[in-house]
Structure formats: C-alpha cells, structure tokens
Design a protein around this motif. Structure first.
Motif, PDB file in Angstrom:
ATOM      1  N   ASP A 133      89.902  49.989 -89.261  1.00 27.65           N
ATOM      2  CA  ASP A 133      90.985  50.235 -88.465  1.00 27.65           C
ATOM      3  C   ASP A 133      90.895  49.214 -87.338  1.00 27.65           C
ATOM      4  O   ASP A 133      89.797  48.903 -86.767  1.00 27.65           O
ATOM      5  N   CYS A 134      91.843  48.954 -86.779  1.00 23.88           N
ATOM      6  CA  CYS A 134      92.039  47.909 -85.623  1.00 23.88           C
ATOM      7  C   CYS A 134      93.196  48.414 -84.702  1.00 23.88           C
ATOM      8  O   CYS A 134      94.311  48.940 -85.065  1.00 23.88           O
ATOM      9  N   THR A 135      92.982  48.232 -83.556  1.00 24.95           N
ATOM     10  CA  THR A 135      93.900  48.601 -82.392  1.00 24.95           C
ATOM     11  C   THR A 135      94.115  47.458 -81.578  1.00 24.95           C
ATOM     12  O   THR A 135      93.321  46.811 -81.270  1.00 24.95           O
ATOM     13  N   VAL A 136      95.334  47.159 -81.303  1.00 24.33           N
ATOM     14  CA  VAL A 136      95.697  46.104 -80.360  1.00 24.33           C
ATOM     15  C   VAL A 136      96.650  46.411 -79.337  1.00 24.33           C
ATOM     16  O   VAL A 136      97.817  46.985 -79.406  1.00 24.33           O
ATOM     17  N   GLU A 137      96.531  46.248 -77.856  1.00 23.35           N
ATOM     18  CA  GLU A 137      97.492  46.468 -76.995  1.00 23.35           C
ATOM     19  C   GLU A 137      98.180  45.369 -76.637  1.00 23.35           C
ATOM     20  O   GLU A 137      97.626  44.097 -76.702  1.00 23.35           O
ATOM     21  N   CYS A 191     103.995  43.547 -72.389  1.00 23.26           N
ATOM     22  CA  CYS A 191     105.373  43.549 -72.235  1.00 23.26           C
ATOM     23  C   CYS A 191     105.669  42.018 -72.609  1.00 23.26           C
ATOM     24  O   CYS A 191     106.592  41.692 -73.385  1.00 23.26           O
ATOM     25  N   ASP A 192     105.077  41.160 -71.606  1.00 30.04           N
ATOM     26  CA  ASP A 192     105.446  39.611 -71.577  1.00 30.04           C
ATOM     27  C   ASP A 192     104.832  39.051 -73.099  1.00 30.04           C
ATOM     28  O   ASP A 192     105.425  37.818 -73.255  1.00 30.04           O
ATOM     29  N   ASP A 193     104.199  39.573 -73.735  1.00 30.64           N
ATOM     30  CA  ASP A 193     103.667  39.103 -75.205  1.00 30.64           C
ATOM     31  C   ASP A 193     104.346  39.808 -76.203  1.00 30.64           C
ATOM     32  O   ASP A 193     104.142  39.419 -77.400  1.00 30.64           O
ATOM     33  N   LYS A 238     102.379  37.529 -81.127  1.00 29.83           N
ATOM     34  CA  LYS A 238     101.072  36.573 -81.023  1.00 29.83           C
ATOM     35  C   LYS A 238      99.728  37.540 -80.909  1.00 29.83           C
ATOM     36  O   LYS A 238      98.778  37.327 -81.901  1.00 29.83           O
ATOM     37  N   PRO A 239      99.601  38.553 -80.064  1.00 30.49           N
ATOM     38  CA  PRO A 239      98.569  39.239 -80.092  1.00 30.49           C
ATOM     39  C   PRO A 239      98.364  40.238 -81.474  1.00 30.49           C
ATOM     40  O   PRO A 239      97.038  40.328 -81.861  1.00 30.49           O
ATOM     41  N   ILE A 240      99.265  40.403 -82.213  1.00 27.35           N
ATOM     42  CA  ILE A 240      98.863  41.111 -83.489  1.00 27.35           C
ATOM     43  C   ILE A 240      98.616  39.837 -84.405  1.00 27.35           C
ATOM     44  O   ILE A 240      97.363  40.196 -85.346  1.00 27.35           O
ATOM     45  N   GLU A 241      99.386  38.800 -84.387  1.00 25.73           N
ATOM     46  CA  GLU A 241      99.133  37.644 -85.169  1.00 25.73           C
ATOM     47  C   GLU A 241      97.210  37.402 -85.269  1.00 25.73           C
ATOM     48  O   GLU A 241      96.576  37.212 -86.144  1.00 25.73           O
ATOM     49  N   ARG A 264     101.287  49.348 -78.535  1.00 27.04           N
ATOM     50  CA  ARG A 264     100.174  49.517 -79.021  1.00 27.04           C
ATOM     51  C   ARG A 264     100.161  49.445 -80.474  1.00 27.04           C
ATOM     52  O   ARG A 264     101.035  50.245 -81.054  1.00 27.04           O
ATOM     53  N   TYR A 265      99.686  48.695 -81.422  1.00 34.18           N
ATOM     54  CA  TYR A 265      99.635  48.855 -82.586  1.00 34.18           C
ATOM     55  C   TYR A 265      98.481  49.287 -83.082  1.00 34.18           C
ATOM     56  O   TYR A 265      97.250  48.665 -82.845  1.00 34.18           O
TER      57      TYR A 265
END
Length: 237
Positions: free
Chosen positions: A74-78, A81-83, A60-63, A145-146
């Motif tokens: 450029d984007c970074t998303v943390e 674990c629960d997500d 979901k956070p990547i979505e 981390r993506y």
C-alpha cells in the motif's frame, strides 16, 4: 514476478483519490467505496486500473510513486495543488445571461454541470437574469491524496494488448488479439462502429501497442456480420 516495477511495465492497480484537506473521495477503483461516497457510476467498471509505468499520463508525483512502488504494498502520495491541476483562475468564472441557457432548454441552478459551446462548467449562482458559471477544473486549487496498491505486472502479450485498449478506449470487452512476428492484429468490438471517440483512441492504441509490445505493425480487423437471427428470418421467408 519482480518485487518492483520498472518503466515500460503495464501494471494493474487499485486506488482511492481524495481531496486532501476535506478527505472527500472523488475517484476510486472500489465499487463499495464509490457507493459510500455517493459517486458510484453504474456505467463504470470497478476493477484494478491498467497503467503503463512512466507513460506520463498521471500527475508527476503519482508517476514517481508508481515507478518506485513494490507490488502488493500500500502506498500513499500527497500532491500539492501546483503539481496537480494547478490554482483556480478567477478569469474562468464568468457571467452569462439566462437566455443562453433558455435557448438550450437548460434550467440552471447552483451546482448544476452545464455545457456552453465546447466548455463544461459548474453553475455557481443564479440571480437577476444572470448565471455565474465556474469553468475551472473541479480539482483546481486543491491538494490531493492518492492511496494505491500495485496488484500485478501484466506479462502475457495478449493481456498487455487488452490493457492498452482498456486504457485508451475505456473498454476492451469483445476485442481479441493475435500476436505475429513483429505485428499484432486487433479484432475490434462492434462498439467501435458507433463510437465517435474510436478514431482518436485508435491512434493512441497504435502508439502504446508499439511501445509495450515492441512491434512495428498494428493491424485492425473490423468484421461486419449479418446477425444470426436476421439470417434465420431470411431463410424462413
């Protein structure tokens, strides 16, 4: 090309996926980075990954990050674990006898990836005729981390169809597509004739093509031809 993507768009993106606390790279679209990290797979095609924005197939956070991303930025998303995959389950760490592996001709050792029944796990320890196997997902219990960049929004209908097949089947090589009124015809690759995953992939392809292209009919054309060399040989006989 718009500056931002929107739900339903097919985008192509480069990404690097890391275990957050160690910085270990575990997935990427960059061949050189894969080689440096020791995870290079020669069977994998390293190229920008196609994805349908808002399809819900990623964490979901990547979505959410993709849905608000700007093309070329450029984007970074943390991802906690629960997500992501969620916490490790101690009940999925099991003891099995050495005989179970011997029957399959498997010699277990710590770190080995093994398959028992319909489950895949990693051998944790081997001792006194017992093998401890961890059936947790490899990412269980880990924050991620993506880092990603949307390289383009796919607009050509045939390119969209090709992207869908790539996403749902793993390759679109040797497929071709013909657009008609409220219909798309997919001429399949010879690969589908011998691939056990094709049937399930085909259902996903149908649904995604309908959504992405707005058509009601998806037609698959499977062609069986006598190889040219075989025809020539028969003529010479």
């Amino acid at each position: 090309m718009a500056d931002n993507v929107k739900k339903g768009d097919i985008v192509r993106m480069n990404y690097n996926a890391y275990i957050a606390d160690t910085g270990r790279l575990y997935d990427t679209t960059d061949a050189e980075k894969a080689k440096e990290a020791g995870i290079f797979d020669e069977k994998y095609s390293y190229a920008p990954m196609p994805y349908i924005v808002g399809s819900g197939k990623l964490f979901k956070p990547i979505e959410e990050a993709i849905a608000s991303a700007e093309i070329g930025k450029d984007c970074t998303v943390e991802i906690a674990c629960d997500d992501a995959v969620g916490p490790r389950d101690p009940k999925l760490v099991e003891l099995h006898t050495m005989n179970e592996f011997a029957k399959q001709g498997i010699r277990p050792y710590p770190g080995a990836v093994v398959r028992l029944g319909d489950r895949t796990g990693v051998v944790d320890t081997v001792s006194a005729g017992r093998v401890r196997v961890d059936f947790n997902n490899a990412l269980a219990g880990k924050d991620l981390r993506y880092e990603f960049t949307i390289t383009e929004v796919v607009s050509d209908p045939a390119a969209k169809a090709s992207s869908v097949v790539m996403m749902d089947f793993g390759t679109s090589d040797d497929f071709s597509f013909e657009m008609g009124d409220d219909k798309v015809t997919v001429k399949t690759s010879d690969l589908v004739k011998f691939n056990s995953n094709w049937l399930m992939a085909k259902f996903r392809i149908v649904n995604d093509l309908r959504d992405v292209l707005g058509v009601s009919t998806v037609e698959f054309l499977e062609v069986w031809e006598i190889p040219k060399e075989s025809s020539k040989d028969k003529t010479e006989e």
